[in-house]
Design a protein around this motif. Structure first.
Motif, PDB file in Angstrom:
ATOM      1  N   UNK A  18       0.782  -0.903  -0.609  1.00 28.70           N
ATOM      2  CA  UNK A  18      -0.041  -0.036   0.024  1.00 28.70           C
ATOM      3  C   UNK A  18       0.724   1.379   0.279  1.00 28.70           C
ATOM      4  N   UNK A  19       2.272   0.990   0.441  1.00 27.74           N
ATOM      5  CA  UNK A  19       2.785   2.776   0.617  1.00 27.74           C
ATOM      6  C   UNK A  19       3.839   2.689  -0.788  1.00 27.74           C
ATOM      7  N   UNK A  20       4.122   3.946  -0.997  1.00 27.76           N
ATOM      8  CA  UNK A  20       5.529   4.574  -2.156  1.00 27.76           C
ATOM      9  C   UNK A  20       6.370   3.379  -1.663  1.00 27.76           C
ATOM     10  N   UNK A  21       7.179   3.529  -2.390  1.00 25.96           N
ATOM     11  CA  UNK A  21       8.788   2.319  -2.782  1.00 25.96           C
ATOM     12  C   UNK A  21       9.533   2.955  -1.804  1.00 25.96           C
ATOM     13  N   UNK A  22       9.614   4.622  -1.516  1.00 25.97           N
ATOM     14  CA  UNK A  22      10.356   5.194  -0.873  1.00 25.97           C
ATOM     15  C   UNK A  22      10.526   4.856   0.443  1.00 25.97           C
ATOM     16  N   UNK A  23       8.671   4.350   1.158  1.00 26.75           N
ATOM     17  CA  UNK A  23       8.538   4.200   2.255  1.00 26.75           C
ATOM     18  C   UNK A  23       8.263   2.346   2.917  1.00 26.75           C
ATOM     19  N   UNK A  24       9.352   1.430   1.875  1.00 27.65           N
ATOM     20  CA  UNK A  24       8.714   0.528   2.199  1.00 27.65           C
ATOM     21  C   UNK A  24       9.949  -0.045   3.444  1.00 27.65           C
ATOM     22  N   UNK A  25      10.977   0.256   4.021  1.00 32.19           N
ATOM     23  CA  UNK A  25      12.126  -0.136   4.803  1.00 32.19           C
ATOM     24  C   UNK A  25      12.483   0.979   5.605  1.00 32.19           C
ATOM     25  N   UNK A  26      12.388   0.865   6.623  1.00 32.11           N
ATOM     26  CA  UNK A  26      13.063   1.646   7.979  1.00 32.11           C
ATOM     27  C   UNK A  26      11.645   2.767   7.797  1.00 32.11           C
ATOM     28  N   UNK A  27      11.835   3.833   9.085  1.00 36.14           N
ATOM     29  CA  UNK A  27      11.132   5.127   9.440  1.00 36.14           C
ATOM     30  C   UNK A  27      11.289   5.944   8.191  1.00 36.14           C
ATOM     31  N   UNK A  28      10.143   6.516   8.045  1.00 38.61           N
ATOM     32  CA  UNK A  28      10.573   7.475   6.618  1.00 38.61           C
ATOM     33  C   UNK A  28      10.022   8.836   7.105  1.00 38.61           C
ATOM     34  N   UNK A  29      10.531  10.150   6.989  1.00 36.64           N
ATOM     35  CA  UNK A  29       9.575  11.311   7.455  1.00 36.64           C
ATOM     36  C   UNK A  29       8.471  11.323   6.766  1.00 36.64           C
ATOM     37  N   UNK A  30       7.325  12.246   7.324  1.00 33.28           N
ATOM     38  CA  UNK A  30       6.354  12.303   7.554  1.00 33.28           C
ATOM     39  C   UNK A  30       5.677  14.473   7.843  1.00 33.28           C
ATOM     40  N   UNK A  31       5.160  14.717   7.345  1.00 32.96           N
ATOM     41  CA  UNK A  31       4.562  16.110   7.352  1.00 32.96           C
ATOM     42  C   UNK A  31       3.100  15.646   7.324  1.00 32.96           C
ATOM     43  N   UNK A  32       2.985  16.555   8.821  1.00 33.23           N
ATOM     44  CA  UNK A  32       1.285  16.676   9.055  1.00 33.23           C
ATOM     45  C   UNK A  32       0.875  17.810   9.485  1.00 33.23           C
ATOM     46  N   UNK A  33      -0.495  18.101   9.020  1.00 30.94           N
ATOM     47  CA  UNK A  33      -0.599  19.645   9.470  1.00 30.94           C
ATOM     48  C   UNK A  33      -1.296  19.705  10.652  1.00 30.94           C
ATOM     49  N   UNK A  34      -0.873  19.355  11.291  1.00 33.46           N
ATOM     50  CA  UNK A  34      -1.474  19.254  12.945  1.00 33.46           C
ATOM     51  C   UNK A  34      -2.608  19.018  13.252  1.00 33.46           C
ATOM     52  N   UNK A  35      -3.274  18.764  12.806  1.00 27.16           N
ATOM     53  CA  UNK A  35      -5.125  18.699  13.145  1.00 27.16           C
ATOM     54  C   UNK A  35      -4.957  17.238  12.593  1.00 27.16           C
ATOM     55  N   UNK A  36      -4.986  17.027  12.032  1.00 34.71           N
ATOM     56  CA  UNK A  36      -5.543  15.412  11.364  1.00 34.71           C
ATOM     57  C   UNK A  36      -5.465  14.184  12.383  1.00 34.71           C
ATOM     58  N   UNK A  37      -5.874  13.019  12.472  1.00 39.81           N
ATOM     59  CA  UNK A  37      -5.397  12.115  12.793  1.00 39.81           C
ATOM     60  C   UNK A  37      -4.080  11.141  12.959  1.00 39.81           C
ATOM     61  N   UNK A  38      -3.508  10.773  13.152  1.00 39.12           N
ATOM     62  CA  UNK A  38      -3.062   9.613  13.511  1.00 39.12           C
ATOM     63  C   UNK A  38      -3.529   8.528  12.103  1.00 39.12           C
ATOM     64  N   UNK A  39      -4.596   8.431  12.275  1.00 36.44           N
ATOM     65  CA  UNK A  39      -5.382   7.634  11.368  1.00 36.44           C
ATOM     66  C   UNK A  39      -5.409   7.889  10.050  1.00 36.44           C
ATOM     67  N   UNK A  40      -5.299   9.690  10.002  1.00 35.95           N
ATOM     68  CA  UNK A  40      -6.308  10.240   8.821  1.00 35.95           C
ATOM     69  C   UNK A  40      -4.520  10.048   7.994  1.00 35.95           C
TER      70      UNK A  40
END
Length: 244
Positions: A18-40
């Protein structure tokens, strides 16, 4: 301007589809908007929540409603197997693309509703909720609908592998030869006279043991395809024996 919070997120290997190839191994950074839930956030990165088990933030499990904070490390785990579905007796709803899987689950006596026409995602999700059925589909958009009672992604395009996966994931009770493969109704023993209107001459002469669906009236007997069906049942029962 305040910078958007950045988290580090790692997905279980089982979720790599389900995830892009660059996120398939180990922890990668993701920017959030500060209001969306982790589920979102997880869903926005491509993973339906139906496929997510525990969400672990800095070593502690959190709900999907958790609001990510800057610097948090998130581990997204896959659903544990066997998956326990709370509430109603385990039963399924399959979309228009999974007809063979529906017939095989019914052959095994698993309560399986199936839509043979495309009634649309809103109607499928509403039926899942109304009848408390686990929605099985390869449509990720459908599985993201909030009104679903429960759901699961069907990973394979092979009907045999699909059946094996569903049986492994949910471990439903198997009662082979008790349901109509056409409509999901329960079968009863029937006499030849009761079903004679559905029998051709050769069948009339060759068979004496019949069953009939209580709902649609369809007749069943051990005909030409019985060995193939018997093999499907035996494989399913053998799989269950190895699990226990």
């Amino acid at each position: 301007m305040t910078a958007a919070p950045e988290i580090h997120i790692a997905f279980a290997p089982e979720l790599a589809l389900f995830v892009p190839r660059g996120r398939r191994s180990g922890a990668t950074p993701a920017t959030t908007d500060g209001v969306s839930t982790l589920g979102h956030v997880v869903e926005s990165l491509g993973v339906p929540l139906t496929e997510v088990g525990a969400l672990v933030v800095d070593g502690r499990e959190v709900p999907v409603s958790h609001l990510p904070a800057a610097g948090e490390s998130v581990e997204v785990r896959a659903v544990e197997r066997p998956q326990r579905v709370p509430g109603a007796p385990l039963r399924f709803l399959l979309d228009v693309h999974l007809g063979t899987l529906a017939r095989r689950l019914r052959l095994l006596g698993v309560d399986t509703a199936y839509e043979s026409t495309d009634i649309g995602d809103p109607a499928l999700a509403a039926r899942s909720a109304a009848e408390q059925r686990v929605m099985l589909s390869r449509d990720r958009g459908l599985l993201r609908r909030r009104e679903l009672w429960a759901g699961a992604f069907v990973y394979s395009t092979s009907s045999e592998e699909q059946l094996r996966d569903v049986l492994d994931r949910f471990r439903p009770e198997l009662r082979p030869w008790t349901r109509c493969t056409a409509c999901n109704g329960l079968l009863r023993e029937a006499t030849k006279e009761e079903v004679s209107g559905q029998l051709e001459g050769g069948t009339q002469r060759s068979y004496d043991v019949f069953a009939q669906c209580r709902e649609c009236g369809r007749a069943y007997w051990k005909g030409a395809h019985h060995e193939q069906l018997e093999a499907i049942v035996e494989r399913a029962l053998s799989m269950r024996t190895h699990e226990s």
